[in-house]
Design a protein around this motif. Sequence first.
Motif, PDB file in Angstrom:
ATOM      1  N   ARG A   1       0.896  -1.291  -0.054  1.00 29.94           N
ATOM      2  CA  ARG A   1      -0.016  -0.136  -0.126  1.00 29.94           C
ATOM      3  C   ARG A   1       1.000   1.133   0.088  1.00 29.94           C
ATOM      4  NH1 ARG A   1      -0.977   3.381   4.005  1.00 29.94           N
ATOM      5  NH2 ARG A   1      -0.617   1.826   5.821  1.00 29.94           N
TER       6      ARG A   1
ATOM      7  N   LEU B   1      -0.745   4.791  -1.380  1.00 27.86           N
ATOM      8  CA  LEU B   1      -2.099   5.067  -0.859  1.00 27.86           C
ATOM      9  C   LEU B   1      -2.210   5.266   0.751  1.00 27.86           C
ATOM     10  CD1 LEU B   1      -3.814   2.032  -2.671  1.00 27.86           C
ATOM     11  CD2 LEU B   1      -4.247   4.525  -2.950  1.00 27.86           C
TER      12      LEU B   1
ATOM     13  N   ALA C   1      -7.632   5.658   1.974  1.00 27.68           N
ATOM     14  CA  ALA C   1      -7.911   5.588   0.638  1.00 27.68           C
ATOM     15  C   ALA C   1      -8.195   4.068   0.262  1.00 27.68           C
ATOM     16  CB  ALA C   1      -6.531   6.126  -0.331  1.00 27.68           C
ATOM     17  N   LEU C   2      -7.141   3.195   0.756  1.00 22.49           N
ATOM     18  CA  LEU C   2      -7.346   1.839   0.408  1.00 22.49           C
ATOM     19  C   LEU C   2      -8.757   1.479   0.875  1.00 22.49           C
ATOM     20  CD1 LEU C   2      -6.336  -0.913  -0.681  1.00 22.49           C
ATOM     21  CD2 LEU C   2      -5.160  -1.199   1.397  1.00 22.49           C
TER      22      LEU C   2
ATOM     23  N   ASP D   1     -11.596   2.985   1.560  1.00 16.66           N
ATOM     24  CA  ASP D   1     -12.570   3.640   0.836  1.00 16.66           C
ATOM     25  C   ASP D   1     -13.036   2.729  -0.484  1.00 16.66           C
ATOM     26  OD1 ASP D   1     -13.225   5.421   2.836  1.00 16.66           O
ATOM     27  OD2 ASP D   1     -12.207   7.105   1.912  1.00 16.66           O
ATOM     28  N   GLU D   2     -11.602   2.581  -1.163  1.00 16.68           N
ATOM     29  CA  GLU D   2     -11.632   2.271  -2.475  1.00 16.68           C
ATOM     30  C   GLU D   2     -12.378   0.641  -2.285  1.00 16.68           C
ATOM     31  OE1 GLU D   2     -11.078   1.654  -6.510  1.00 16.68           O
ATOM     32  OE2 GLU D   2     -10.899   3.343  -5.269  1.00 16.68           O
ATOM     33  N   ILE D   3     -12.133  -0.199  -1.395  1.00 21.32           N
ATOM     34  CA  ILE D   3     -12.777  -1.708  -1.100  1.00 21.32           C
ATOM     35  C   ILE D   3     -13.922  -1.638  -0.385  1.00 21.32           C
ATOM     36  CG2 ILE D   3     -10.478  -2.712  -1.409  1.00 21.32           C
ATOM     37  CD1 ILE D   3     -10.393  -3.347   1.400  1.00 21.32           C
TER      38      ILE D   3
ATOM     39  N   ARG E   1     -11.841   2.338   7.620  1.00 23.73           N
ATOM     40  CA  ARG E   1     -10.487   2.599   7.749  1.00 23.73           C
ATOM     41  C   ARG E   1      -9.960   1.756   9.281  1.00 23.73           C
ATOM     42  NH1 ARG E   1      -7.192   3.632  11.015  1.00 23.73           N
ATOM     43  NH2 ARG E   1      -8.484   4.729  12.379  1.00 23.73           N
TER      44      ARG E   1
ATOM     45  N   LYS F   1     -10.521  -7.798  -3.016  1.00 21.89           N
ATOM     46  CA  LYS F   1     -10.511  -6.564  -3.345  1.00 21.89           C
ATOM     47  C   LYS F   1      -9.335  -5.612  -3.034  1.00 21.89           C
ATOM     48  CE  LYS F   1     -15.408  -6.201  -2.455  1.00 21.89           C
ATOM     49  NZ  LYS F   1     -16.372  -5.702  -1.351  1.00 21.89           N
TER      50      LYS F   1
ATOM     51  N   LYS G   1      -6.660  -6.389  -5.852  1.00 22.13           N
ATOM     52  CA  LYS G   1      -6.982  -5.756  -7.031  1.00 22.13           C
ATOM     53  C   LYS G   1      -6.535  -4.140  -6.974  1.00 22.13           C
ATOM     54  CE  LYS G   1     -10.819  -4.789 -10.328  1.00 22.13           C
ATOM     55  NZ  LYS G   1     -12.028  -4.869 -10.551  1.00 22.13           N
ATOM     56  N   THR G   2      -6.973  -3.696  -5.847  1.00 21.07           N
ATOM     57  CA  THR G   2      -6.510  -2.065  -5.528  1.00 21.07           C
ATOM     58  C   THR G   2      -5.117  -1.913  -5.565  1.00 21.07           C
ATOM     59  OG1 THR G   2      -8.760  -1.752  -4.455  1.00 21.07           O
ATOM     60  CG2 THR G   2      -7.037   0.087  -4.010  1.00 21.07           C
TER      61      THR G   2
ATOM     62  N   LYS H   1      -2.933  -3.392  -7.186  1.00 16.44           N
ATOM     63  CA  LYS H   1      -2.486  -3.885  -8.564  1.00 16.44           C
ATOM     64  C   LYS H   1      -1.523  -5.025  -8.540  1.00 16.44           C
ATOM     65  CE  LYS H   1      -3.024   0.863  -9.870  1.00 16.44           C
ATOM     66  NZ  LYS H   1      -2.760   2.102  -9.466  1.00 16.44           N
TER      67      LYS H   1
END
Length: 81
Positions: A25, A30, A34-35, A37-39, A43, A63, A66-67, A69
């Motif tokens: 991360r 990130l 942010a991580l 929120d994305e998944i 937090r 998830k 994937k976030t 990458k």
Amino acid sequence: MAKPSPSYSGSKQLIALGKTIRAIRQENGLSQEALADEIGIDRSYMGGIERGEHNVAVMNLTKIAKTLKIKTSELLAAAGL
């Protein structure tokens, strides 16, 4: 707030996975927020994952990977699992 896993919190496998997630991360620039929120998780729960307190569900692990990458299998391998 989710409670740590009563059976697995602090296990060497979850700690290794959490450290690996945190490192990747940070490499990706990130924030924990942010991580999360994305998944679609809180937090503070993400923090618990990174500390090895939560036994992560497969879908959340997918998830996260994937976030970040990275393939889920690569994430697990990087954690030595």
